[in-house]
Write a protein that holds these residues in place. Structure first.
Motif, PDB file in Angstrom:
ATOM      1  N   PRO A 197       0.820  -1.105   0.036  1.00 35.26           N
ATOM      2  CA  PRO A 197       0.085  -0.173   0.249  1.00 35.26           C
ATOM      3  C   PRO A 197       0.426   1.555  -0.232  1.00 35.26           C
ATOM      4  O   PRO A 197       2.317   1.352  -0.277  1.00 35.26           O
ATOM      5  CB  PRO A 197      -0.866   0.318   1.224  1.00 35.26           C
ATOM      6  CG  PRO A 197      -0.941  -1.722   1.885  1.00 35.26           C
ATOM      7  CD  PRO A 197       0.522  -1.915   1.202  1.00 35.26           C
ATOM      8  N   ALA A 198       0.156   2.271  -0.356  1.00 36.55           N
ATOM      9  CA  ALA A 198       1.288   3.529  -0.701  1.00 36.55           C
ATOM     10  C   ALA A 198       0.894   4.294   1.319  1.00 36.55           C
ATOM     11  O   ALA A 198       0.252   3.690   1.555  1.00 36.55           O
ATOM     12  CB  ALA A 198       0.458   4.939  -1.330  1.00 36.55           C
ATOM     13  N   GLY A 199       2.187   4.914   1.325  1.00 38.36           N
ATOM     14  CA  GLY A 199       1.965   5.593   2.743  1.00 38.36           C
ATOM     15  C   GLY A 199       2.066   6.507   2.173  1.00 38.36           C
ATOM     16  O   GLY A 199       1.827   7.280   1.417  1.00 38.36           O
ATOM     17  N   SER A 200       2.339   7.724   3.443  1.00 35.88           N
ATOM     18  CA  SER A 200       2.641   8.975   2.974  1.00 35.88           C
ATOM     19  C   SER A 200       4.137   9.692   3.102  1.00 35.88           C
ATOM     20  O   SER A 200       5.199   9.273   3.935  1.00 35.88           O
ATOM     21  CB  SER A 200       2.029   9.641   4.238  1.00 35.88           C
ATOM     22  OG  SER A 200       2.793   9.907   6.137  1.00 35.88           O
ATOM     23  N   GLY A 201       4.091  10.312   2.213  1.00 34.06           N
ATOM     24  CA  GLY A 201       5.794  11.407   2.238  1.00 34.06           C
ATOM     25  C   GLY A 201       6.917  10.366   2.060  1.00 34.06           C
ATOM     26  O   GLY A 201       6.929   9.441   1.238  1.00 34.06           O
ATOM     27  N   SER A 202       7.924  10.294   3.093  1.00 24.97           N
ATOM     28  CA  SER A 202       9.238   9.968   3.265  1.00 24.97           C
ATOM     29  C   SER A 202       9.272   8.498   2.956  1.00 24.97           C
ATOM     30  O   SER A 202      10.138   7.704   3.344  1.00 24.97           O
ATOM     31  CB  SER A 202      10.013  10.700   4.194  1.00 24.97           C
ATOM     32  OG  SER A 202       9.836  10.800   5.807  1.00 24.97           O
TER      33      SER A 202
END
Length: 349
Positions: free
Chosen positions: A204-209
């Motif tokens: 899944p996608a995460g946030s930012g870095s």
């Protein structure tokens, strides 16, 4: 390991099998070799070479095998010694010869060696989420920007995808499918999929870095890699190779970053720390057993449960309640009626 198929097989009640032609024999040899993975075949070849260096000759008999066990007992771990005997057994079976390892004397000798020299196997230390963050910081701090991008993407994908090192270095650009909410990585073959049915690891996608998909896109865009191996070797000057990383180098990379990050117990980290770490961290976060098992592609429930239990042996522990109760009983400030009643309910008669 050489494979020499048996040319004829016959019994008193069966007609003789026709002798194979040269082309048929080559084809048969090809299929026999395919029954073992490349890594297993390399391991067996190394074991056979060590057997010959110790004075053994193939084919061998029971006495030669027992003599080899006596030489290596205490020198090799019992697991390695078992592997050597398996390699010798496989060689004899593939030549259509009697298996000397099946002799009761060989088996009893091995059992005795295990009892005398057996030690628990060394297990890779599971990475925690906090340690993963520290590794990412160490990767970002590297002098060469391309190496920083590669290692950051590799760390996130290895951990979140619970990849084995052989799977990680085998990922190709053609195997990746980016989606709005993450990415799918198609594995044409893996350790638990030797028949080549293929499997998919969803990340899944995460946030930012801390988003694996973003980190991977940044690496691919910076290097203009459009096909072939995703994670490639790089020399000391940051020059990129066309060849993928060697699987063994994943351990070196992890230990180097762990040392730079100032983590403790650096020698205990290996590529397997990603898989153990993901399963442990997910269990602590309340992720279901089935989702953990699916993400890591584990075939056996016992393996996953073992990882989870080992990772939570200090948290899921009967002594937790006892220590809390002991603290309650010995703390002089615990004077409320509720606490006094609580202590009374648990006091031994």
């Amino acid at each position: 390991m050489p494979d020499k198929p048996l040319r004829t097989t016959q019994s008193p009640t069966q007609p003789p099998t026709p002798t194979l032609s040269t082309s048929e024999e080559q084809q048969l040899r090809h299929y026999l070799q395919a029954t073992l993975s490349d890594n297993t075949r390399k391991t067996y070849r190394s074991a056979l070479l060590q057997f010959e260096r110790a004075g053994g000759r193939l084919p061998c008999d029971r006495d030669s095998l027992v003599r080899y066990i006596l030489v290596k007992a205490g020198e090799l771990s019992t697991r390695s010694l078992d592997l050597h005997i398996t390699a010798i057994r496989q060689w004899h079976q593939q030549q259509g010869l009697a298996d000397p390892a099946a002799d009761p004397m060989v088996q009893r000798t091995l059992e005795g060696v295990r009892r005398v020299h057996g030690r628990p196997p060394r297990k890779a230390r599971a990475l925690t989420l906090k340690q993963l963050g520290e590794l990412l910081a160490a990767a970002n701090a590297q002098e060469h920007p391309l190496r920083a991008l590669r290692d950051r993407a590799l760390l996130l994908i290895a951990f979140m995808g619970a990849f084995r090192r052989s799977e990680l270095v085998a990922i190709r650009v053609e195997d990746i499918q980016f989606e709005a909410d993450g990415m799918l990585i198609h594995l044409p073959r893996s350790k638990t999929d030797q028949d080549g049915q293929g499997l998919v690891r969803a990340i899944p996608a995460g946030s930012g870095s801390v988003c694996p998909a973003i980190a991977l896109k940044e690496w691919l865009n910076a290097t203009n890699i459009e096909s072939g191996a995703v994670f490639r070797a790089m020399n000391r000057w940051g020059q990129l190779s066309e060849k993928p990383l060697n699987a063994a180098s994943i351990n070196e990379l992890l230990k180097k970053l762990a040392s730079s990050a100032g983590l403790e117990n650096v020698p205990e980290f290996s590529s397997h720390s990603f898989r153990r770490g993901m399963s442990t961290a997910a269990a602590r976060a309340g992720v279901s057993f089935e989702l953990i098992r699916k993400q890591g592609g584990w075939r056996h429930d016992g393996t996953v449960r073992g990882y989870i239990e080992e990772g939570q042996q200090l948290q899921d522990n009967a002594a937790h309640t006892l220590l809390e109760e002991m603290q309650r009983l010995t703390n002089p400030r615990t004077t409320s009626t509720t606490d006094a009643n609580h202590s009374g309910r648990h006091r031994d008669d």
